[in-house]
Scaffold this motif. Structure first.
Motif, PDB file in Angstrom:
ATOM      1  N   GLN A 278       0.835  -1.196   0.000  1.00  0.00           N
ATOM      2  CA  GLN A 278       0.000   0.000   0.000  1.00  0.00           C
ATOM      3  C   GLN A 278       0.878   1.258   0.000  1.00  0.00           C
ATOM      4  O   GLN A 278       0.604   2.217  -0.713  1.00  0.00           O
ATOM      5  CB  GLN A 278      -0.920   0.013   1.222  1.00  0.00           C
ATOM      6  CG  GLN A 278      -2.028   1.066   1.102  1.00  0.00           C
ATOM      7  CD  GLN A 278      -2.644   1.450   2.431  1.00  0.00           C
ATOM      8  OE1 GLN A 278      -1.945   1.579   3.446  1.00  0.00           O
ATOM      9  NE2 GLN A 278      -3.954   1.635   2.432  1.00  0.00           N
TER      10      GLN A 278
ATOM     11  N   HIS B 243       0.792   4.181  -2.872  1.00  0.00           N
ATOM     12  CA  HIS B 243       0.557   5.598  -2.614  1.00  0.00           C
ATOM     13  C   HIS B 243       1.665   6.485  -3.156  1.00  0.00           C
ATOM     14  O   HIS B 243       1.550   7.703  -3.175  1.00  0.00           O
ATOM     15  CB  HIS B 243       0.368   5.833  -1.112  1.00  0.00           C
ATOM     16  CG  HIS B 243      -0.939   5.304  -0.622  1.00  0.00           C
ATOM     17  ND1 HIS B 243      -1.286   5.293   0.699  1.00  0.00           N
ATOM     18  CD2 HIS B 243      -1.978   4.760  -1.296  1.00  0.00           C
ATOM     19  CE1 HIS B 243      -2.497   4.773   0.821  1.00  0.00           C
ATOM     20  NE2 HIS B 243      -2.922   4.436  -0.371  1.00  0.00           N
TER      21      HIS B 243
ATOM     22  N   LEU C 145       2.655   0.915  11.281  1.00  0.00           N
ATOM     23  CA  LEU C 145       1.203   0.830  11.483  1.00  0.00           C
ATOM     24  C   LEU C 145       0.749   1.899  12.464  1.00  0.00           C
ATOM     25  O   LEU C 145      -0.283   2.538  12.265  1.00  0.00           O
ATOM     26  CB  LEU C 145       0.819  -0.555  12.015  1.00  0.00           C
ATOM     27  CG  LEU C 145      -0.680  -0.799  12.231  1.00  0.00           C
ATOM     28  CD1 LEU C 145      -1.398  -0.954  10.891  1.00  0.00           C
ATOM     29  CD2 LEU C 145      -0.912  -2.025  13.110  1.00  0.00           C
ATOM     30  N   GLY C 146       1.555   2.122  13.506  1.00  0.00           N
ATOM     31  CA  GLY C 146       1.204   3.086  14.540  1.00  0.00           C
ATOM     32  C   GLY C 146       1.317   4.535  14.083  1.00  0.00           C
ATOM     33  O   GLY C 146       1.055   5.450  14.866  1.00  0.00           O
ATOM     34  N   GLY C 147       1.729   4.730  12.829  1.00  0.00           N
ATOM     35  CA  GLY C 147       1.832   6.091  12.297  1.00  0.00           C
ATOM     36  C   GLY C 147       3.051   6.851  12.808  1.00  0.00           C
ATOM     37  O   GLY C 147       3.125   8.071  12.686  1.00  0.00           O
TER      38      GLY C 147
ATOM     39  N   ARG D 284      -3.923   2.268  14.574  1.00  0.00           N
ATOM     40  CA  ARG D 284      -3.355   3.184  13.571  1.00  0.00           C
ATOM     41  C   ARG D 284      -4.082   4.519  13.694  1.00  0.00           C
ATOM     42  O   ARG D 284      -5.320   4.541  13.747  1.00  0.00           O
ATOM     43  CB  ARG D 284      -3.517   2.594  12.172  1.00  0.00           C
ATOM     44  CG  ARG D 284      -2.827   3.394  11.060  1.00  0.00           C
ATOM     45  CD  ARG D 284      -2.628   2.515   9.814  1.00  0.00           C
ATOM     46  NE  ARG D 284      -2.159   3.253   8.651  1.00  0.00           N
ATOM     47  CZ  ARG D 284      -0.891   3.601   8.418  1.00  0.00           C
ATOM     48  NH1 ARG D 284       0.031   3.312   9.307  1.00  0.00           N
ATOM     49  NH2 ARG D 284      -0.548   4.234   7.318  1.00  0.00           N
ATOM     50  N   PRO D 285      -3.327   5.633  13.758  1.00  0.00           N
ATOM     51  CA  PRO D 285      -3.971   6.940  13.914  1.00  0.00           C
ATOM     52  C   PRO D 285      -5.068   7.178  12.874  1.00  0.00           C
ATOM     53  O   PRO D 285      -4.891   6.834  11.700  1.00  0.00           O
ATOM     54  CB  PRO D 285      -2.820   7.925  13.706  1.00  0.00           C
ATOM     55  CG  PRO D 285      -1.591   7.162  14.123  1.00  0.00           C
ATOM     56  CD  PRO D 285      -1.860   5.748  13.698  1.00  0.00           C
TER      57      PRO D 285
ATOM     58  N   TYR E 287      -6.237   9.968  11.482  1.00  0.00           N
ATOM     59  CA  TYR E 287      -5.977  10.900  10.360  1.00  0.00           C
ATOM     60  C   TYR E 287      -5.174  10.212   9.258  1.00  0.00           C
ATOM     61  O   TYR E 287      -5.368  10.482   8.072  1.00  0.00           O
ATOM     62  CB  TYR E 287      -5.269  12.168  10.864  1.00  0.00           C
ATOM     63  CG  TYR E 287      -3.779  12.049  11.121  1.00  0.00           C
ATOM     64  CD1 TYR E 287      -3.300  11.525  12.311  1.00  0.00           C
ATOM     65  CD2 TYR E 287      -2.857  12.446  10.156  1.00  0.00           C
ATOM     66  CE1 TYR E 287      -1.935  11.409  12.553  1.00  0.00           C
ATOM     67  CE2 TYR E 287      -1.489  12.332  10.380  1.00  0.00           C
ATOM     68  CZ  TYR E 287      -1.027  11.813  11.588  1.00  0.00           C
ATOM     69  OH  TYR E 287       0.319  11.707  11.801  1.00  0.00           O
ATOM     70  N   ILE E 288      -4.298   9.256   9.659  1.00  0.00           N
ATOM     71  CA  ILE E 288      -3.514   8.532   8.645  1.00  0.00           C
ATOM     72  C   ILE E 288      -4.423   7.583   7.866  1.00  0.00           C
ATOM     73  O   ILE E 288      -4.300   7.432   6.654  1.00  0.00           O
ATOM     74  CB  ILE E 288      -2.350   7.780   9.302  1.00  0.00           C
ATOM     75  CG1 ILE E 288      -1.345   8.776   9.866  1.00  0.00           C
ATOM     76  CG2 ILE E 288      -1.661   6.855   8.293  1.00  0.00           C
ATOM     77  CD1 ILE E 288      -0.145   8.156  10.550  1.00  0.00           C
TER      78      ILE E 288
ATOM     79  N   LYS F 288      -6.206   9.682   5.366  1.00  0.00           N
ATOM     80  CA  LYS F 288      -5.272  10.018   4.284  1.00  0.00           C
ATOM     81  C   LYS F 288      -5.115   8.822   3.337  1.00  0.00           C
ATOM     82  O   LYS F 288      -5.261   8.953   2.128  1.00  0.00           O
ATOM     83  CB  LYS F 288      -3.909  10.401   4.874  1.00  0.00           C
ATOM     84  CG  LYS F 288      -2.851  10.719   3.830  1.00  0.00           C
ATOM     85  CD  LYS F 288      -1.469  10.876   4.448  1.00  0.00           C
ATOM     86  CE  LYS F 288      -0.904   9.553   4.909  1.00  0.00           C
ATOM     87  NZ  LYS F 288       0.512   9.655   5.357  1.00  0.00           N
ATOM     88  N   ASP F 289      -4.842   7.619   3.940  1.00  0.00           N
ATOM     89  CA  ASP F 289      -4.678   6.408   3.117  1.00  0.00           C
ATOM     90  C   ASP F 289      -5.908   6.182   2.234  1.00  0.00           C
ATOM     91  O   ASP F 289      -5.793   5.901   1.041  1.00  0.00           O
ATOM     92  CB  ASP F 289      -4.486   5.179   4.022  1.00  0.00           C
ATOM     93  CG  ASP F 289      -3.143   5.182   4.750  1.00  0.00           C
ATOM     94  OD1 ASP F 289      -2.247   5.940   4.325  1.00  0.00           O
ATOM     95  OD2 ASP F 289      -3.010   4.443   5.740  1.00  0.00           O
TER      96      ASP F 289
ATOM     97  N   LYS G  85      -6.164   8.783  -0.576  1.00  0.00           N
ATOM     98  CA  LYS G  85      -5.134   8.502  -1.587  1.00  0.00           C
ATOM     99  C   LYS G  85      -5.604   7.368  -2.486  1.00  0.00           C
ATOM    100  O   LYS G  85      -5.494   7.415  -3.712  1.00  0.00           O
ATOM    101  CB  LYS G  85      -3.817   8.106  -0.907  1.00  0.00           C
ATOM    102  CG  LYS G  85      -2.993   9.280  -0.387  1.00  0.00           C
ATOM    103  CD  LYS G  85      -1.626   8.806   0.068  1.00  0.00           C
ATOM    104  CE  LYS G  85      -0.740   9.974   0.501  1.00  0.00           C
ATOM    105  NZ  LYS G  85       0.608   9.519   0.912  1.00  0.00           N
TER     106      LYS G  85
ATOM    107  N   GLU H  13      -1.825  16.427   5.153  1.00  0.00           N
ATOM    108  CA  GLU H  13      -0.863  15.414   4.685  1.00  0.00           C
ATOM    109  C   GLU H  13      -1.035  15.153   3.189  1.00  0.00           C
ATOM    110  O   GLU H  13      -0.064  14.976   2.459  1.00  0.00           O
ATOM    111  CB  GLU H  13      -1.069  14.108   5.462  1.00  0.00           C
ATOM    112  CG  GLU H  13      -0.761  14.206   6.943  1.00  0.00           C
ATOM    113  CD  GLU H  13       0.558  13.537   7.299  1.00  0.00           C
ATOM    114  OE1 GLU H  13       0.957  12.581   6.607  1.00  0.00           O
ATOM    115  OE2 GLU H  13       1.207  13.976   8.266  1.00  0.00           O
TER     116      GLU H  13
END
Lengths: 483, 483
Positions: free
Chosen positions: A171, A175, A372-374, B11-12, B14-15, B18-19, B22, B59
């Motif tokens: 992934q 991106h 994974l945890g950003g 996993r945050p 906001y990420i 974003k993913d 995208k 981001e």
């Protein structure tokens, strides 16, 4: 005897007693069939508990170093391990190793480079600044993964890699604009193993590879070790010279090309998006597969992301992308990846298995959990800000102090300085070394033995104060040598 | 649109937004210059906080997927990464890879072996039993090392290895009776990399290696991949047949020998101390350097330690010892070591650096801390007791159920069964597989294409109940096939 016994912290006492007694026996301080001190005596002599001595003697017996006699105590074994050595033969290994091993040694710059004594200002490294590492997130990532599947992580894994990490990276690369259909990923021990595995698997119809000149010296080493002739093409301000490149392609056939399009090592140049397009069209026209070194793509300080060559190749399968976070995150975690055509990856998987079975599952799982945890995003914000400041300071200092004819570096962790033709940077290095400043002489990056008038300045691990001080010394010394 | 957004844990947010965006942009769900939903709209649609959406949009802009227009909101970038792909060229990689890669695939048994479906009783593995792993000590070892020198562990290490571990292993090998003077240690990614590095560095004056027959199939694979001809010498109950060995040595010259003296794979035979002495005398007389595979030396269940060949060689430097704890401790930690003449190690260090730079420092430091803490000794007591029980059960079941002509295995994690000449164990395997039982057909261990009447039974990861059940099925099926 028994006077030189010293306890160290963090190791069980009975094992330290066992180690100590074994040492005495092996070194002949205690002879075969000699009676050992009683457990009470030894506990007094070594100032340890008697139980520790009892456990130590039990282990000595178990390991064949001693034997017990009912009611009499313990004795040294008649023939403890190692005492049965035979008349032994000494050979000259120099005559038994081959040219491959000799070449590896000749090309091993770690054995040639100047050692940085304490206090030296060293611009030789382009490794990350350790003080930026967010250890707590690494520890937490480890503990999280271990609690989820510790048993699995510690047993054999898969040659292809740790599945969750592979899926994450797919992934991640998508991106960056990569068409993942028909492509797959192989996890390797960093860029180096990935590159070496790819080269060892490519057929040598022409035995030649084309690349930028100068280029990454590890790449030059591994290309030579894999028996390839190297043709280097000069760099322009926005990347490889396409006119010179096409000339070379017309003159000769190549098995593949090797390019470092982002923060090129050593010049620090980022190839423009337009040039990437034109480069790929050229490679397609001449049907040359491309090995792309993703190296430190993530280390941009301004402007937006530039898509890698493998993205420009769209649904084509002619690009082998080598990725790594070593320059961005933690080099100690030996994890890199090869992204390429899925059938090629399937073949490379067998080569990987034959070499190292698989990459450390712990390293892979920690990296996965960390991503994974950003934490990469957060870490990059911090690292980019810090490196950008150092980059700009270094750039400014070079402009202020160094009498260069050319200076390049669009970001990353280093700058590349070119002096006037005929100026010798080995002489400069020797003179600066005497003043406590070292850097990398640029000649090791050249494919044609040139570059004696160039240097690479890595600033990632140098303090602001030392950057200024060191570059001033380099500049002053250069002027003196120029007279 | 926006209906298929699913939040995952760990996993945050906001990420994840974003993913997700995208992905929509890359897949064409959102077109270039198309207006993105307002942050308020999207937060409602995705049921996430508005701040998360604001961070996600920031981001997206930073990565070049979107741009903001003052007072109007955010838009998809006109040419987001990956949208500029060019007419792309597809090539046939089969025509581009070489014989080395093809051979690696041909010899890759992991791609040939039968997959064990759920519920299958599998005797194919000789990996350790995961349920024995003492995870807490591994976790503690990691945390201890990280708190001592986490920054150092995560940055580049040394090709030769992690110094504290090297020093520990030197004493460890000295206590096995090895004369360490003039010798040194190189850390590798397990046995496999060590063996492959050594083979790649040895000159091929004769292009031939002599070893036991049968032997470790990975060794056969790597010998062939390194271009060596293999001469296999039959085994006797106490190790290699010295008479046959000397005959071969008189007939032909060899570049080196490869031996597995302890718990030989696949026969499980331990070479007697007397035979080790005579073997080394023979090797010295014919001046053949020896590669000793320490493999699973630690897995003895009774009797005392038998010194390795390199100990019998005394102060001689003709033995290259390959050590590993993979079969004893944790295969997931890819750490092995090469113990040999110090000048040879100095050369091999450069080969290692060119291949993988260095072995995972985390793996090395965890192993070091684990060993220092005396956990190996404790773990071995537990593991030996468990494996000994399984070993004796397997032995008893084989005697009870299997119509063998020969049975061997002095310990370790497997037994080796030989049936009457002409009996085909591939047929047996196929028939047992239908009944949910698999094992390793022995032919893969033979250097001369023989061994069709042999099998290896690995019991380390099979439950007592399944051992009995599985071996009974193997025995019954064998009798049926014998008619």
């Amino acid at each position: 005897m028994f006077k030189d016994f010293k306890l160290i912290a963090g190791r069980p006492v009975y094992i330290q007693i066992k180690d100590y007694m074994k040492h005495l026996i092996i070194k002949g301080g205690l002879q075969g069939n000699q009676k050992l001190p009683s457990t009470r005596e030894l506990s007094t002599l070594l100032k340890v508990s008697r139980n520790s001595v009892i456990s130590a003697y039990a282990e000595l017996e178990d390991d064949g170093f001693a034997y017990a006699v009912q009611g009499q105590g313990s004795y040294v074994a008649p023939t403890p391990p190692g005492s049965e050595t035979i008349s032994s033969w000494t050979m000259d290994w120099k005559t038994r190793i081959n040219d491959h091993a000799r070449l590896a040694e000749d090309l091993d710059i770690m054995k040639r480079g100047i050692r940085a004594e304490k206090g030296t200002i060293s611009f030789t490294s382009i490794a990350p600044d350790e003080s930026l590492f967010d250890l707590d997130n690494v520890k937490r990532s480890f503990m999280d993964r271990m609690s989820v599947e510790g048993n699995v992580l510690l047993n054999y894994g898969y040659a292809k890699g740790y599945k969750p990490l592979i899926d994450y990276l797919k992934q991640y690369m998508e991106h960056k604009g990569v068409e993942m259909k028909g492509k797959d990923i192989l996890i390797t021990n960093g860029f180096t193993e990935g590159f070496d595995i790819v080269l060892s698997a490519l057929s040598k119809k022409n035995g030649s590879v084309i690349c930028e000149n100068p280029t990454h010296h590890t790449a030059i080493k591994n290309l030579k070790l894999n028996g390839f002739e190297i043709t280097g093409i000069p760099m322009e301000r926005d990347g490889i010279d396409l006119v010179e490149l096409e000339k070379a392609l017309q003159e000769q056939a190549f098995d593949c090309a090797y390019f470092v399009p982002s923060y090129h090592n050593p010049t620090g140049i980022v190839m423009s998006p337009e040039k990437r397009q034109r480069l790929m069209k050229l490679m397609n026209r001449y049907q040359i597969p491309v090995i792309e070194d993703g190296f430190n793509e993530e280390l941009r300080y301004s402007g937006s992301h530039v898509a890698p060559l493998i993205a420009a190749a769209g649904s084509g399968n002619s690009v082998i992308y080598l990725g790594s976070f070593s320059k961005v995150l933690f080099p100690g975690l030996r994890v890199g990846w090869v992204l390429a055509d899925q059938e090629l990856i399937y073949s490379l998987e067998s080569v990987k298995r034959a070499r190292t079975i698989h990459t450390s599952t712990l390293d892979q799982s920690i990296l996965y959990q960390y991503l994974l945890g950003g934490h990469l995003e957060k870490y990059l914000k911090k690292a980019r800000a810090e490196y950008k400041r150092k980059y700009e300071l270094t750039l400014q200092c070079c402009k202020e102090f160094i009498p260069y004819t050319a200076l390049s570096g669009d970001g990353g962790l280093h700058l590349f300085v070119t002096f006037a033709e005929g100026f010798n940077t080995r002489t400069l290095l020797a003179a600066c070394h005497e003043q406590g400043v070292i850097f990398t002489a640029g000649d090791i990056f050249f494919t044609d033995g040139k570059g004696q008038n160039t240097i690479r300045i890595g600033f990632s691990r140098v303090t602001d104060e030392d950057i200024r001080k060191g570059i001033e010394i380099i500049g002053r010394t250069a002027r003196q040598l120029m007279g």
